[in-house]
Design a protein around this motif. Structure first.
Motif, PDB file in Angstrom:
ATOM      1  N   TYR A  43       0.834  -1.187   0.000  1.00  0.00           N
ATOM      2  CA  TYR A  43       0.000   0.000   0.000  1.00  0.00           C
ATOM      3  C   TYR A  43       0.880   1.252   0.000  1.00  0.00           C
ATOM      4  N   VAL A  44       0.298   2.358  -0.447  1.00  0.00           N
ATOM      5  CA  VAL A  44       0.930   3.674  -0.329  1.00  0.00           C
ATOM      6  C   VAL A  44       0.225   4.426   0.796  1.00  0.00           C
ATOM      7  N   TYR A  45       0.997   4.861   1.787  1.00  0.00           N
ATOM      8  CA  TYR A  45       0.460   5.612   2.926  1.00  0.00           C
ATOM      9  C   TYR A  45       1.066   7.019   2.919  1.00  0.00           C
ATOM     10  N   TRP A  46       0.272   7.976   3.337  1.00  0.00           N
ATOM     11  CA  TRP A  46       0.773   9.337   3.530  1.00  0.00           C
ATOM     12  C   TRP A  46       0.495   9.774   4.965  1.00  0.00           C
ATOM     13  N   TYR A  47       1.536  10.303   5.595  1.00  0.00           N
ATOM     14  CA  TYR A  47       1.436  10.916   6.914  1.00  0.00           C
ATOM     15  C   TYR A  47       2.046  12.309   6.806  1.00  0.00           C
ATOM     16  N   ARG A  48       1.675  13.169   7.733  1.00  0.00           N
ATOM     17  CA  ARG A  48       2.341  14.460   7.827  1.00  0.00           C
ATOM     18  C   ARG A  48       2.689  14.755   9.275  1.00  0.00           C
ATOM     19  N   GLN A  49       3.699  15.592   9.463  1.00  0.00           N
ATOM     20  CA  GLN A  49       4.144  15.935  10.812  1.00  0.00           C
ATOM     21  C   GLN A  49       4.314  17.446  10.882  1.00  0.00           C
ATOM     22  N   ILE A  50       3.436  18.036  11.652  1.00  0.00           N
ATOM     23  CA  ILE A  50       3.516  19.463  11.925  1.00  0.00           C
ATOM     24  C   ILE A  50       4.532  19.658  13.044  1.00  0.00           C
ATOM     25  N   HIS A  51       5.255  20.752  12.987  1.00  0.00           N
ATOM     26  CA  HIS A  51       6.343  20.988  13.931  1.00  0.00           C
ATOM     27  C   HIS A  51       5.927  20.729  15.381  1.00  0.00           C
ATOM     28  N   SER A  52       6.767  19.943  16.064  1.00  0.00           N
ATOM     29  CA  SER A  52       6.583  19.644  17.489  1.00  0.00           C
ATOM     30  C   SER A  52       5.384  18.747  17.781  1.00  0.00           C
ATOM     31  N   GLN A  53       4.843  18.095  16.769  1.00  0.00           N
ATOM     32  CA  GLN A  53       3.754  17.143  16.989  1.00  0.00           C
ATOM     33  C   GLN A  53       4.144  15.774  16.433  1.00  0.00           C
ATOM     34  N   GLY A  54       3.357  14.752  16.773  1.00  0.00           N
ATOM     35  CA  GLY A  54       3.568  13.438  16.188  1.00  0.00           C
ATOM     36  C   GLY A  54       2.996  13.391  14.781  1.00  0.00           C
ATOM     37  N   ILE A 104      -3.955   9.515   4.485  1.00  0.00           N
ATOM     38  CA  ILE A 104      -4.688   8.712   3.521  1.00  0.00           C
ATOM     39  C   ILE A 104      -3.823   7.536   3.101  1.00  0.00           C
ATOM     40  N   HIS A 105      -4.444   6.496   2.559  1.00  0.00           N
ATOM     41  CA  HIS A 105      -3.677   5.406   1.987  1.00  0.00           C
ATOM     42  C   HIS A 105      -4.455   4.788   0.835  1.00  0.00           C
ATOM     43  N   GLY A 106      -3.743   4.036  -0.022  1.00  0.00           N
ATOM     44  CA  GLY A 106      -4.389   3.391  -1.155  1.00  0.00           C
ATOM     45  C   GLY A 106      -3.559   2.252  -1.681  1.00  0.00           C
ATOM     46  N   ASN A 112      -7.583   5.400  -6.980  1.00  0.00           N
ATOM     47  CA  ASN A 112      -7.498   6.727  -6.384  1.00  0.00           C
ATOM     48  C   ASN A 112      -8.405   6.789  -5.167  1.00  0.00           C
ATOM     49  N   GLU A 113      -7.962   7.528  -4.168  1.00  0.00           N
ATOM     50  CA  GLU A 113      -8.711   7.628  -2.925  1.00  0.00           C
ATOM     51  C   GLU A 113      -8.910   9.089  -2.551  1.00  0.00           C
ATOM     52  N   THR A 114     -10.004   9.365  -1.888  1.00  0.00           N
ATOM     53  CA  THR A 114     -10.291  10.725  -1.411  1.00  0.00           C
ATOM     54  C   THR A 114     -10.933  10.636  -0.036  1.00  0.00           C
ATOM     55  N   ASN A 115     -10.500  11.516   0.848  1.00  0.00           N
ATOM     56  CA  ASN A 115     -11.169  11.661   2.137  1.00  0.00           C
ATOM     57  C   ASN A 115     -11.286  13.153   2.446  1.00  0.00           C
ATOM     58  N   GLU A 116     -11.658  13.459   3.669  1.00  0.00           N
ATOM     59  CA  GLU A 116     -11.916  14.852   4.032  1.00  0.00           C
ATOM     60  C   GLU A 116     -10.636  15.683   4.065  1.00  0.00           C
ATOM     61  N   MET A 117      -9.497  15.037   4.096  1.00  0.00           N
ATOM     62  CA  MET A 117      -8.235  15.768   4.170  1.00  0.00           C
ATOM     63  C   MET A 117      -7.587  15.954   2.815  1.00  0.00           C
ATOM     64  N   ALA A 118      -7.621  14.902   1.983  1.00  0.00           N
ATOM     65  CA  ALA A 118      -6.808  14.931   0.770  1.00  0.00           C
ATOM     66  C   ALA A 118      -7.302  13.907  -0.236  1.00  0.00           C
ATOM     67  N   SER A 119      -6.661  13.959  -1.413  1.00  0.00           N
ATOM     68  CA  SER A 119      -6.863  12.938  -2.437  1.00  0.00           C
ATOM     69  C   SER A 119      -5.527  12.296  -2.749  1.00  0.00           C
ATOM     70  N   LEU A 120      -5.593  11.011  -3.088  1.00  0.00           N
ATOM     71  CA  LEU A 120      -4.393  10.258  -3.444  1.00  0.00           C
ATOM     72  C   LEU A 120      -4.590   9.717  -4.853  1.00  0.00           C
ATOM     73  N   THR A 168      -0.619   6.161 -10.021  1.00  0.00           N
ATOM     74  CA  THR A 168      -0.533   5.879 -11.457  1.00  0.00           C
ATOM     75  C   THR A 168      -0.915   4.435 -11.738  1.00  0.00           C
ATOM     76  N   GLU A 169      -1.264   4.164 -12.983  1.00  0.00           N
ATOM     77  CA  GLU A 169      -1.750   2.829 -13.339  1.00  0.00           C
ATOM     78  C   GLU A 169      -0.686   1.757 -13.082  1.00  0.00           C
ATOM     79  N   ASP A 170       0.592   2.087 -13.333  1.00  0.00           N
ATOM     80  CA  ASP A 170       1.665   1.123 -13.080  1.00  0.00           C
ATOM     81  C   ASP A 170       2.089   1.099 -11.607  1.00  0.00           C
ATOM     82  N   ARG A 171       1.490   1.964 -10.802  1.00  0.00           N
ATOM     83  CA  ARG A 171       1.715   2.051  -9.345  1.00  0.00           C
ATOM     84  C   ARG A 171       3.128   2.451  -8.984  1.00  0.00           C
ATOM     85  N   LYS A 172       3.887   2.984  -9.921  1.00  0.00           N
ATOM     86  CA  LYS A 172       5.267   3.338  -9.599  1.00  0.00           C
ATOM     87  C   LYS A 172       5.390   4.741  -9.037  1.00  0.00           C
ATOM     88  N   SER A 173       4.321   5.487  -9.035  1.00  0.00           N
ATOM     89  CA  SER A 173       4.355   6.816  -8.429  1.00  0.00           C
ATOM     90  C   SER A 173       2.962   7.208  -7.985  1.00  0.00           C
TER      91      SER A 173
END
Lengths: 114, 112
Positions: free
Chosen positions: B32-43, B48-50, B54-62, B65-70
């Motif tokens: 799977y492809v996962y995305w996390y973010r870290q704001i300064h001084s926080q965990g 989102i993940h996929g 393609n995936e979409t939630n209240e925060m972002a879209s993912l 590519t069809e070959d899944r290489k990016s």
């Protein structure tokens, strides 16, 4: 809805001492993972606890040990502290060891070894 | 787990879409492809993940590519509070593979 709670938030220890960090997982979560984040680097996986057992371990020496309690909370212990152990220690919780639904991280404990 | 390559830093104007790319050319079929973010001084915060759709939630879209290489993480209307380090992680979604391998991530600076 309480998220992941870590204590203490900051800690200063002397080289050679021992330290215990604590983590309470998000309500409903039963799995806890620990990460070490050095300044300017991404977090590095230390180990994961599920059903009160260590399920997976990263590339950290035996000085790093942990425990999970029946209420799912967890402790991270570090013995014989080195200056290089200075870092932000993050706890992450999830429902089950499968991270398919993502982990919830705490804000961390900032450990300084002097 | 497959490795990822992300730009070190990016800027985005407030209110505009932020598009954060990630290359994962060695990804395998069950990773799977996962995305996390870290704001300064926080965990880190899960975004989102996929797997291949393609995936979409209240925060972002993912977008994967069809070959899944990016993939691309899209924050549709960036705000100053979106300034953070964004991590793209590729890993198994199966049980008992608890670790996330974080790279250096992309530092996104949202400017007024």
């Amino acid at each position: 809805d309480a998220g992941v709670t870590q204590s203490p938030t900051h800690l200063i220890k002397t080289r050679g001492q021992q330290v215990t960090l604590r983590c309470s997982p998000k309500s409903g979560h039963d799995t806890v993972s620990w990460y070490q984040q050095a300044l300017g680097q991404g977090p590095q996986f230390i180990f994961q606890y599920y059903e009160e057992e260590e399920r997976q371990r990263g590339n950290f020496p035996d000085r790093f040990s942990g425990h999970q309690f029946p209420n799912y909370s967890s402790e991270l212990n570090v013995n014989a502290l080195l200056l290089g152990d200075s870092a932000l220690y993050l706890c992450a919780s999830s429902l089950g060891p499968d991270r398919r639904w993502g982990y919830t991280f705490g804000s961390g404990t900032r450990l300084t070894v002097v | 787990d497959a490795k990822t390559t992300q730009p070190t830093s990016m800027d985005c104007a407030e209110g505009r879409a932020a598009n954060l790319p990630c290359n994962h050319s060695t990804i395998s079929g069950n990773e799977y492809v996962y995305w996390y973010r870290q704001i300064h001084s926080q965990g880190p915060q899960y975004i989102i993940h996929g797997l291949k759709n393609n995936e979409t939630n209240e925060m972002a879209s993912l977008i994967i590519t069809e070959d899944r290489k990016s993939s691309t993480l899209i924050l549709p209307h960036a705000t100053l509070r979106d300034t953070a380090v964004y991590y793209c992680i590729v890993s198994h979604g199966s049980s008992n593979t608890g670790k996330l391998i974080f790279g250096q991530g992309t530092t996104l600076q949202v400017k007024p």
